[in-house]
Design an enzyme around this catalytic site. Structure first.
Site, PDB file in Angstrom:
ATOM      1  N   ASP A  96     -22.218  20.052   2.158  1.00 49.15           N
ATOM      2  CA  ASP A  96     -22.137  21.258   1.943  1.00 49.15           C
ATOM      3  C   ASP A  96     -22.129  22.422   1.825  1.00 49.15           C
ATOM      4  O   ASP A  96     -21.835  23.361   1.638  1.00 49.15           O
ATOM      5  CB  ASP A  96     -22.299  20.963   4.030  1.00 49.15           C
ATOM      6  CG  ASP A  96     -23.220  19.300   4.571  1.00 49.15           C
ATOM      7  OD1 ASP A  96     -23.644  19.397   3.660  1.00 49.15           O
ATOM      8  OD2 ASP A  96     -22.929  19.375   5.877  1.00 49.15           O
ATOM      9  N   GLU A 139     -15.315   7.985   5.325  1.00 50.02           N
ATOM     10  CA  GLU A 139     -16.278   8.802   4.754  1.00 50.02           C
ATOM     11  C   GLU A 139     -15.744   9.681   3.603  1.00 50.02           C
ATOM     12  O   GLU A 139     -16.964   9.498   2.998  1.00 50.02           O
ATOM     13  CB  GLU A 139     -16.421  10.573   6.005  1.00 50.02           C
ATOM     14  CG  GLU A 139     -18.143  11.105   5.569  1.00 50.02           C
ATOM     15  CD  GLU A 139     -18.505  12.279   6.362  1.00 50.02           C
ATOM     16  OE1 GLU A 139     -17.105  12.744   7.204  1.00 50.02           O
ATOM     17  OE2 GLU A 139     -19.073  13.152   6.350  1.00 50.02           O
TER      18      GLU A 139
HETATM   19  C1  DGY Z   1     -23.794  18.422   9.490  1.00 50.94           C
HETATM   20  O1  DGY Z   1     -24.219  18.154  10.984  1.00 50.94           O
HETATM   21  O2  DGY Z   1     -22.539  18.730   9.013  1.00 50.94           O
HETATM   22  C2  DGY Z   1     -24.904  17.831   8.295  1.00 50.94           C
HETATM   23  O3  DGY Z   1     -23.794  17.376   6.603  1.00 50.94           O
HETATM   24  C3  DGY Z   1     -25.976  18.433   8.208  1.00 50.94           C
HETATM   25  O4  DGY Z   1     -26.667  17.662   7.587  1.00 50.94           O
END
Ligand code: DGY
Length: 418
Positions: free
Chosen positions: A160, A384
């Site tokens: 992201d 994670e």
């Molecule tokens: C989040 O909610 O941060 C996810 O990565 C979106 O896919």
């Protein structure tokens, strides 16, 4: 801790996060089905419950859109604690989904699940194959430009907040976003998540897609963001190789898939940034390289592409960090060891890069990636992501894909291959 204890803990996490026909990445922070998370979950399940592994993939593929796209999130159950939920995406499907896709690891993981138990898998892959073929065709038709995979939102890449998107995101107009409340920061320290300026832009991009009814042609011609992601390009190329093997399994022609493999192999050279001497993402609006050597850059071997320059970078970084493989080159000015995709180690990327390195004869390098993933998980649990400097666990805990990668690849009983 003994590896059998960790194997058992990892199976426990998959069971805890199992919602029946799909698995959540982790409760609270990610309470729905995510596309590539699910593919990794299936890989993990294949080591102790192969039927459940196929169900995971079937649930995901059942959410495929009529145009072939397989969405990145499926909102099976309401979860008001998550933002942005189905109303923000504005997709009218049942169950509702997001309007974008995610790295296509499904064909690769389906092949791994098939290998775990070919007899039980054959009828299941026969049922999934046409959907996978249509998804890959959607990529080739709607997204592949100059042989590289264009993304329309950073969330499609799964990475992201990687710096790959920084420059292209500056052009995104956030004036229509208004006020909103993030929910991720109630679960995770703000220093380990994307910043507000990034979140505003993520939401502006969702708004653009929603307002044009997720029309691919409009998004291509007028959308605020279009970047060729080096990770997506390598992952799709690899997935096409695996899809060709699956085609042979189910007795379908491979010619179309072979054309895709050729186009993507040629296109991969478009990702080569000659200044840095590494594979990089490309802003398709400006044509500029994004200047980011990330863990996705090192997926070239996973895609079947040899490159001595990448090996030299891998050795340099291996000498610099305690735990491989950081999500960003520590020499990059934006390197931040705990902030999501700007530095931390992600076990899933270690697994993909490690599979590729091992397959192409770089056993020592593959072993380092695997050993470090083992050490991180043994010391800090199924987080994670982790700091490459000191192994600090970060982000969500009790995490599905970390547990899955442990079972299928990192654990001593897994042998570090498919
Ligand atoms: C989040 O909610 O941060 C996810 O990565 C979106 O896919």
């Amino acid at each position: 801790m003994h590896h059998e204890t960790l194997d058992q803990a990892a199976r426990g996490i998959l069971r805890d996060n199992d919602r029946g026909r799909y698995t959540v990445p982790t409760a609270m922070l990610y309470p729905f089905q995510w596309n590539w998370d699910s593919a990794f979950a299936a890989w993990g399940f294949s080591r102790f419950d192969v039927e459940r592994a196929w169900t995971e993939l079937e649930t995901l593929m059942a959410a495929q859109w009529p145009n072939g796209m397989v969405p990145h999130m499926i909102f099976h159950e309401p979860a008001p604690g998550y933002f942005p939920g189905p109303e923000v995406w504005g997709v009218g499907n049942q169950p509702p989904t997001s309007g974008i896709t995610q790295p296509p690891v499904v064909a690769t993981m389906a092949r791994a699940v098939l290998m775990a138990d070919p007899d039980r898998g054959r009828p299941r892959i026969a049922g999934l194959f046409d959907g996978l073929l249509r998804w890959h065709r959607w990529f080739m038709d709607a997204r592949v430009e100059r042989g590289m995979v264009a993304v329309t939102h950073p969330w499609e890449t799964g990475r992201d907040n990687a710096p790959d998107w920084d420059l292209a995101m500056q052009a995104v107009d956030t004036s229509g976003v208004g006020s909103y409340q993030r929910r991720d920061l109630q679960q995770v320290d703000a220093g380990q998540r994307p910043k507000k300026a990034e979140y505003d832009r993520y939401l502006a991009m969702v708004g653009f897609g929603r307002d044009c009814g997720w029309d691919e042609a409009t998004i291509r011609d007028r959308g605020p963001f279009r970047v060729a992601d080096v990770g997506m390009s390598f992952i799709l190329l690899r997935a096409c190789r695996d899809l060709a093997v699956l085609a042979q399994e189910v007795g379908k022609p491979t010619r179309e898939i072979e054309d895709w493999i050729r186009a993507l192999t040629e296109g991969a050279e478009g990702h080569w940034n000659p200044d840095g001497g590494y594979y990089d993402s490309v802003d398709l609006r400006s044509g500029a390289f994004t200047g980011s050597l990330s863990n996705a850059s090192f997926l070239n071997w996973y895609a079947g592409i040899e490159n001595p320059g990448m090996l030299a970078h891998l050795h340099r970084i291996a000498d610099e960090v305690r735990f491989m493989l950081p999500s960003l080159d520590p020499a990059h000015p934006e390197f931040d060891p705990l902030r999501y995709w700007r530095g931390p180690v992600w076990a899933i990327l270690n697994a993909l890069a490690g599979l590729g390195l091992a397959e192409m004869g770089h056993g020592a390098e593959a072993a380092r990636l695997r050993r470090d993933a083992q050490a991180l998980i043994a010391a800090s649990g199924f987080a994670e992501y982790f700091s490459p400097r000191d192994g600090t666990p970060a982000g969500g805990g009790h995490f599905t894909w970390t547990a899955a990668v442990w079972l299928a690849w990192a654990s001593p009983q897994a042998e570090g291959r498919f």
